[in-house]
Design a protein around this motif. Structure first.
Motif, mmCIF file in Angstrom:
data_model
loop_
_atom_site.group_PDB
_atom_site.id
_atom_site.type_symbol
_atom_site.label_atom_id
_atom_site.label_comp_id
_atom_site.label_asym_id
_atom_site.label_seq_id
_atom_site.Cartn_x
_atom_site.Cartn_y
_atom_site.Cartn_z
ATOM 1 N N TRP A 82 0.848 -1.193 0.000
ATOM 2 C CA TRP A 82 0.000 0.000 0.000
ATOM 3 C C TRP A 82 0.885 1.245 0.000
ATOM 4 O O TRP A 82 2.011 1.241 0.491
ATOM 5 N N ASN A 83 0.356 2.328 -0.554
ATOM 6 C CA ASN A 83 0.989 3.639 -0.472
ATOM 7 C C ASN A 83 0.729 4.196 0.925
ATOM 8 O O ASN A 83 -0.390 4.110 1.424
ATOM 9 N N VAL A 84 1.746 4.760 1.519
ATOM 10 C CA VAL A 84 1.609 5.363 2.845
ATOM 11 C C VAL A 84 1.983 6.838 2.728
ATOM 12 O O VAL A 84 3.034 7.179 2.178
ATOM 13 N N VAL A 85 1.102 7.686 3.221
ATOM 14 C CA VAL A 85 1.358 9.121 3.279
ATOM 15 C C VAL A 85 1.289 9.513 4.752
ATOM 16 O O VAL A 85 0.286 9.259 5.416
ATOM 17 N N MET A 86 2.370 10.093 5.263
ATOM 18 C CA MET A 86 2.375 10.601 6.633
ATOM 19 C C MET A 86 2.404 12.121 6.554
ATOM 20 O O MET A 86 3.362 12.700 6.030
ATOM 21 N N LEU A 87 1.339 12.726 7.015
ATOM 22 C CA LEU A 87 1.257 14.186 7.088
ATOM 23 C C LEU A 87 1.802 14.588 8.447
ATOM 24 O O LEU A 87 1.117 14.500 9.459
ATOM 25 N N PHE A 88 3.061 14.992 8.467
ATOM 26 C CA PHE A 88 3.781 15.273 9.705
ATOM 27 C C PHE A 88 3.587 16.724 10.120
ATOM 28 O O PHE A 88 3.790 17.640 9.329
ATOM 29 N N THR A 89 3.200 16.931 11.375
ATOM 30 C CA THR A 89 3.095 18.272 11.957
ATOM 31 C C THR A 89 3.823 18.275 13.289
ATOM 32 O O THR A 89 3.611 17.386 14.113
ATOM 33 N N ASN A 90 4.670 19.266 13.495
ATOM 34 C CA ASN A 90 5.314 19.433 14.797
ATOM 35 C C ASN A 90 4.445 20.381 15.622
ATOM 36 O O ASN A 90 4.474 21.589 15.432
ATOM 37 N N HIS A 91 3.678 19.824 16.536
ATOM 38 C CA HIS A 91 2.776 20.600 17.387
ATOM 39 C C HIS A 91 3.492 21.126 18.635
ATOM 40 O O HIS A 91 2.963 21.987 19.337
ATOM 41 N N ASP A 92 4.682 20.622 18.904
ATOM 42 C CA ASP A 92 5.466 21.053 20.061
ATOM 43 C C ASP A 92 5.864 22.515 19.859
ATOM 44 O O ASP A 92 6.478 22.860 18.854
ATOM 45 N N GLY A 93 5.535 23.372 20.801
ATOM 46 C CA GLY A 93 5.826 24.792 20.671
ATOM 47 C C GLY A 93 7.263 25.177 20.953
ATOM 48 O O GLY A 93 7.632 26.339 20.780
ATOM 49 N N ARG A 119 12.491 6.910 1.014
ATOM 50 C CA ARG A 119 11.716 8.139 1.241
ATOM 51 C C ARG A 119 10.820 8.093 2.485
ATOM 52 O O ARG A 119 9.942 8.947 2.643
ATOM 53 N N ALA A 120 11.017 7.146 3.374
ATOM 54 C CA ALA A 120 10.172 7.036 4.578
ATOM 55 C C ALA A 120 10.737 7.885 5.713
ATOM 56 O O ALA A 120 11.019 7.398 6.808
ATOM 57 N N MET A 121 10.896 9.199 5.430
ATOM 58 C CA MET A 121 11.484 10.095 6.433
ATOM 59 C C MET A 121 11.158 11.539 6.097
ATOM 60 O O MET A 121 10.918 11.886 4.943
ATOM 61 N N THR A 122 11.145 12.371 7.139
ATOM 62 C CA THR A 122 11.002 13.802 6.930
ATOM 63 C C THR A 122 12.327 14.356 6.415
ATOM 64 O O THR A 122 13.351 13.679 6.455
ATOM 65 N N VAL A 123 12.308 15.592 5.946
ATOM 66 C CA VAL A 123 13.469 16.166 5.272
ATOM 67 C C VAL A 123 14.667 16.368 6.197
ATOM 68 O O VAL A 123 15.766 15.978 5.878
ATOM 69 N N ARG A 124 14.487 16.972 7.345
ATOM 70 C CA ARG A 124 15.601 17.270 8.251
ATOM 71 C C ARG A 124 15.553 16.332 9.449
ATOM 72 O O ARG A 124 14.957 16.672 10.481
ATOM 73 N N LEU A 125 16.198 15.187 9.332
ATOM 74 C CA LEU A 125 16.098 14.183 10.396
ATOM 75 C C LEU A 125 16.783 14.605 11.683
ATOM 76 O O LEU A 125 16.180 14.552 12.757
ATOM 77 N N GLN A 133 5.600 23.586 12.158
ATOM 78 C CA GLN A 133 5.918 23.356 10.748
ATOM 79 C C GLN A 133 5.462 21.962 10.345
ATOM 80 O O GLN A 133 5.214 21.099 11.184
ATOM 81 N N GLN A 134 5.359 21.748 9.028
ATOM 82 C CA GLN A 134 4.839 20.492 8.506
ATOM 83 C C GLN A 134 5.742 19.925 7.425
ATOM 84 O O GLN A 134 6.545 20.640 6.838
ATOM 85 N N ASP A 135 5.578 18.642 7.179
ATOM 86 C CA ASP A 135 6.281 17.943 6.107
ATOM 87 C C ASP A 135 5.386 16.774 5.689
ATOM 88 O O ASP A 135 4.529 16.336 6.463
ATOM 89 N N THR A 136 5.580 16.301 4.488
ATOM 90 C CA THR A 136 4.815 15.151 4.007
ATOM 91 C C THR A 136 5.789 14.050 3.610
ATOM 92 O O THR A 136 6.743 14.293 2.882
ATOM 93 N N VAL A 137 5.526 12.849 4.105
ATOM 94 C CA VAL A 137 6.349 11.671 3.820
ATOM 95 C C VAL A 137 5.501 10.722 2.972
ATOM 96 O O VAL A 137 4.364 10.424 3.329
ATOM 97 N N ARG A 138 6.055 10.253 1.853
ATOM 98 C CA ARG A 138 5.338 9.323 0.970
ATOM 99 C C ARG A 138 6.252 8.145 0.628
ATOM 100 O O ARG A 138 7.386 8.353 0.210
#
Length: 180
Positions: A82-93, A119-125, A133-138
């Motif tokens: 299956w295709n996996v999309v993780m819509l990543f949001t950093n809610h930590d202030g 590609r199973a990772m956010t941009v700045r590990l 801020q947000q990022d999308t992982v596919r």
């Protein structure tokens, strides 16, 4: 007792209760939240599972959590291929966070590791994504097995900022589960 006396008694009781709270404040909540059904959406036609991954959703574990869970307390399950999309949001202030899917290991890495899927990772590990801020992982879940969704910012994963990710060769529909 007249109304004025009753108000005075109530006012004094409120002051005493608040004074007691100042000396003995209520303990912070350490419970994990229930699973929110909006975190996962499924498109069976395109075989796509979209998971809203929220870093620092609650104050649990000093906000070192995903969706309010730590130490593998939540499992995200996707069927094989299956295709996996993780819509990543950093809610930590305050702190930066990242996310990557890594192989399950006995010793949690201190920082970023090789992803289990391309590609199973956010941009700045290691640096992480800043507050709000947000990022999308596919990626495509091409190997059945047990994995971790892990924060690669040094020390965060070691402190419990990881949840489980499973790819199932038998299940037909993605799911979220507590534990497992």
């Amino acid at each position: 007792m007249n109304r004025r006396s009753l108000c005075g008694v109530v006012w004094m009781a409120m002051i005493l209760v608040r004074a007691g709270w100042a000396q003995n404040p209520p303990a912070p909540t350490t419970q994990t939240p229930p699973i929110d059904c909006t975190w996962l959406t499924v498109d069976t036609a395109t075989k796509t599972a979209t998971f809203h991954l929220i870093a620092g959703l609650t104050g649990l574990n000093g906000a070192l959590n995903f969706n309010g869970f730590k130490d593998g307390g939540l499992t995200v399950m996707a069927p094989l291929n299956w295709n996996v999309v993780m819509l990543f949001t950093n809610h930590d202030g305050m702190l930066p966070h990242s996310a990557e899917v890594i192989d399950s290991v006995k010793l949690i890495p201190a920082g970023p590791a090789d992803p289990a899927f391309p590609r199973a990772m956010t941009v700045r590990l290691a640096q992480g994504t800043g507050p709000e801020q947000q990022d999308t992982v596919r990626f495509v879940a091409t190997k059945a097995g047990s994995y971790m969704i892990f924060c690669g910012v040094p020390g965060h994963g070691l402190a419990g900022m990881w949840i489980k990710f499973k790819v199932s060769a038998t299940e037909k529909r993605p799911a979220l589960m507590i534990g497992r």
